[in-house]
Design an enzyme around this catalytic site. Structure first.
Site, PDB file in Angstrom:
ATOM      1  N   GLN A  58      33.854 -31.073 -29.367  1.00  0.00           N
ATOM      2  CA  GLN A  58      34.292 -31.770 -28.149  1.00  0.00           C
ATOM      3  C   GLN A  58      35.801 -31.559 -27.981  1.00  0.00           C
ATOM      4  O   GLN A  58      36.580 -32.500 -27.999  1.00  0.00           O
ATOM      5  CB  GLN A  58      33.952 -33.258 -28.238  1.00  0.00           C
ATOM      6  CG  GLN A  58      32.452 -33.542 -28.332  1.00  0.00           C
ATOM      7  CD  GLN A  58      32.138 -35.015 -28.302  1.00  0.00           C
ATOM      8  OE1 GLN A  58      32.612 -35.748 -27.441  1.00  0.00           O
ATOM      9  NE2 GLN A  58      31.342 -35.460 -29.266  1.00  0.00           N
ATOM     10  N   LYS A  94      23.512 -13.553 -25.450  1.00  0.00           N
ATOM     11  CA  LYS A  94      22.462 -14.535 -25.188  1.00  0.00           C
ATOM     12  C   LYS A  94      22.813 -15.399 -23.988  1.00  0.00           C
ATOM     13  O   LYS A  94      23.972 -15.527 -23.614  1.00  0.00           O
ATOM     14  CB  LYS A  94      22.235 -15.433 -26.410  1.00  0.00           C
ATOM     15  CG  LYS A  94      23.392 -16.363 -26.729  1.00  0.00           C
ATOM     16  CD  LYS A  94      23.050 -17.267 -27.882  1.00  0.00           C
ATOM     17  CE  LYS A  94      24.226 -18.124 -28.312  1.00  0.00           C
ATOM     18  NZ  LYS A  94      24.794 -18.979 -27.299  1.00  0.00           N
ATOM     19  N   ASP A  97      29.017 -16.990 -38.329  1.00  0.00           N
ATOM     20  CA  ASP A  97      29.415 -18.047 -37.397  1.00  0.00           C
ATOM     21  C   ASP A  97      30.062 -19.181 -38.183  1.00  0.00           C
ATOM     22  O   ASP A  97      30.037 -19.184 -39.428  1.00  0.00           O
ATOM     23  CB  ASP A  97      28.199 -18.550 -36.614  1.00  0.00           C
ATOM     24  CG  ASP A  97      28.559 -19.008 -35.199  1.00  0.00           C
ATOM     25  OD1 ASP A  97      29.772 -19.190 -34.933  1.00  0.00           O
ATOM     26  OD2 ASP A  97      27.648 -19.196 -34.377  1.00  0.00           O
ATOM     27  N   ASP A 102      23.707 -25.554 -36.459  1.00  0.00           N
ATOM     28  CA  ASP A 102      23.255 -26.926 -36.216  1.00  0.00           C
ATOM     29  C   ASP A 102      21.735 -26.959 -36.113  1.00  0.00           C
ATOM     30  O   ASP A 102      21.035 -27.194 -37.091  1.00  0.00           O
ATOM     31  CB  ASP A 102      23.916 -27.463 -34.952  1.00  0.00           C
ATOM     32  CG  ASP A 102      23.698 -28.962 -34.764  1.00  0.00           C
ATOM     33  OD1 ASP A 102      22.838 -29.529 -35.465  1.00  0.00           O
ATOM     34  OD2 ASP A 102      24.391 -29.569 -33.932  1.00  0.00           O
ATOM     35  N   SER A 103      21.192 -26.663 -34.948  1.00  0.00           N
ATOM     36  CA  SER A 103      19.735 -26.675 -34.798  1.00  0.00           C
ATOM     37  C   SER A 103      19.088 -25.431 -35.405  1.00  0.00           C
ATOM     38  O   SER A 103      17.907 -25.438 -35.747  1.00  0.00           O
ATOM     39  CB  SER A 103      19.361 -26.763 -33.313  1.00  0.00           C
ATOM     40  OG  SER A 103      19.743 -25.581 -32.638  1.00  0.00           O
ATOM     41  N   GLY A 104      19.861 -24.356 -35.538  1.00  0.00           N
ATOM     42  CA  GLY A 104      19.342 -23.112 -36.102  1.00  0.00           C
ATOM     43  C   GLY A 104      18.656 -22.219 -35.091  1.00  0.00           C
ATOM     44  O   GLY A 104      18.279 -21.085 -35.420  1.00  0.00           O
ATOM     45  N   GLY A 105      18.503 -22.690 -33.848  1.00  0.00           N
ATOM     46  CA  GLY A 105      17.790 -21.912 -32.841  1.00  0.00           C
ATOM     47  C   GLY A 105      18.459 -20.599 -32.510  1.00  0.00           C
ATOM     48  O   GLY A 105      17.809 -19.543 -32.469  1.00  0.00           O
ATOM     49  N   ASP A 116      27.270 -56.594 -43.787  1.00  0.00           N
ATOM     50  CA  ASP A 116      27.197 -56.181 -42.377  1.00  0.00           C
ATOM     51  C   ASP A 116      27.624 -54.737 -42.174  1.00  0.00           C
ATOM     52  O   ASP A 116      27.866 -54.303 -41.053  1.00  0.00           O
ATOM     53  CB  ASP A 116      28.041 -57.113 -41.502  1.00  0.00           C
ATOM     54  CG  ASP A 116      29.529 -57.040 -41.840  1.00  0.00           C
ATOM     55  OD1 ASP A 116      29.869 -56.384 -42.852  1.00  0.00           O
ATOM     56  OD2 ASP A 116      30.343 -57.621 -41.102  1.00  0.00           O
TER      57      ASP A 116
END
Length: 314
Positions: free
Chosen positions: A98, A194, A220, A224-227, A38
């Site tokens: 967070q 930005k 940095d 994460d997303s690379g954007g 499980d």
């Protein structure tokens, strides 16, 4: 003193833990981490840790909840096995973004995770480039926040000639980190201004600083997303930069980030192995991984001998 150190690896960071153990010339402690049908996690330490200085190496990266639970159970297993001291070595601290309430009726999940690690039985924490430095204060146990800067500085000096280096912060929030790196390599500093219209998307507005003809180095803590990174690199090249590389501590690289970086005009993205590189990362031609094992190994050795850790960064 080395004989009293036990290094235990979680599933998230086994190759890194093996490299740390090799740096310290120690065997990796035998630990079985498996799952029941499980998907409950079961941990068994398969050698004696009574009275030992135990270091559990585990990033809380994807899948974050599974790896966090593994860490907590390993800490509990070591505590119940009478370890003298337990240090949670968390190269990438998940939930660090967070760190505050951004609106009403939201949690401060980073604080909750700190409480869980402390209550599980950790005596101290060793982590790397926390997204928010104040998270150290969320712990009620000694916490060392290491910096990947020395590893990056060494790599930059080996690969980029002096005189044409310019360190760039991809946003205003990262200026302190970028300035510290620029000082170490005797480079100028620029900032990308930005505006983020919505979560996960960013629009580059302006470049603060003259990047004409410079080899720009974006710095940095997390990609994460690379954007943001790709947009910043594009803006720098459009502003006359000779080339753009990026040095990022934690390569989260979720979703289509790897293909986004691979398709960009960025010369190279350099990340550390704080997060286990995926097969896609390994195959990407313009993504390179550098190891933080010597840095963490040295910090672990100094912690075990009660020597200064902060002197690693002076």
């Amino acid at each position: 003193m080395k004989s009293s150190i036990k290094i235990i690896a979680g599933n998230a960071s086994r190759p890194l833990a093996e490299a740390i153990a090799a740096y310290l010339e120690l065997p990796l402690a035998t630990c079985m981490v498996r799952r029941f049908a499980d998907m409950e996690i079961f941990v068994e330490l398969q050698e004696n840790v009574r009275g030992e200085d135990v270091f559990i190496v585990q990033s809380t990266s994807f899948p974050a909840n599974d790896h966090l639970m593994e860490l907590l159970i390993m800490i509990d297993a070591a505590r119940r096995s009478s370890a003298r001291r337990i240090t949670a070595v968390i190269p990438y601290f998940g939930y660090a973004r967070q760190d505050r309430r951004t609106s009403g009726r939201t949690p401060i999940s980073a604080k909750l995770v700190c409480n869980l690690i402390t209550e599980a039985g950790a005596d101290r924490v060793l982590t790397l480039d926390l997204h928010a430095g104040q998270i150290q204060g969320f712990f009620d146990i000694p916490t060392d926040n290491l910096f990947a800067a020395p590893v990056m500085v060494r790599d930059i000096k080996e690969r980029l000639p002096p005189g044409q280096r310019m360190v760039v912060s991809p946003d205003v929030g990262g200026v302190v980190r970028a300035r510290a790196l620029a000082k170490r390599i005797d480079a100028q500093l620029a900032i990308v201004d930005k505006r983020r219209e919505r979560a996960g998307e960013s629009e580059v507005m302006n470049i603060i600083g003259d990047v004409e003809g410079q080899s720009c180095i974006l710095v940095d803590d997390i990609v994460d997303s690379g954007g943001t990174l790709v947009n910043a690199a594009e803006a720098l090249l459009n502003a006359g930069a000779k080339e753009v590389s990026a040095y990022i501590t934690h390569g989260v690289l979720s979703g289509g980030a790897v293909s986004r970086v691979a398709a960009s005009r960025m010369k190279e993205l350099v990340i550390t192995d704080s997060i286990l590189p995926t097969q896609a990362v390994k195959l990407a031609k313009n993504i390179r991984v550098i190891s933080i094992a010597p840095l963490l190994g040295e910090a672990i050795g100094r912690t075990a001998t009660e020597s200064s850790v902060s002197s690693l960064f002076t």
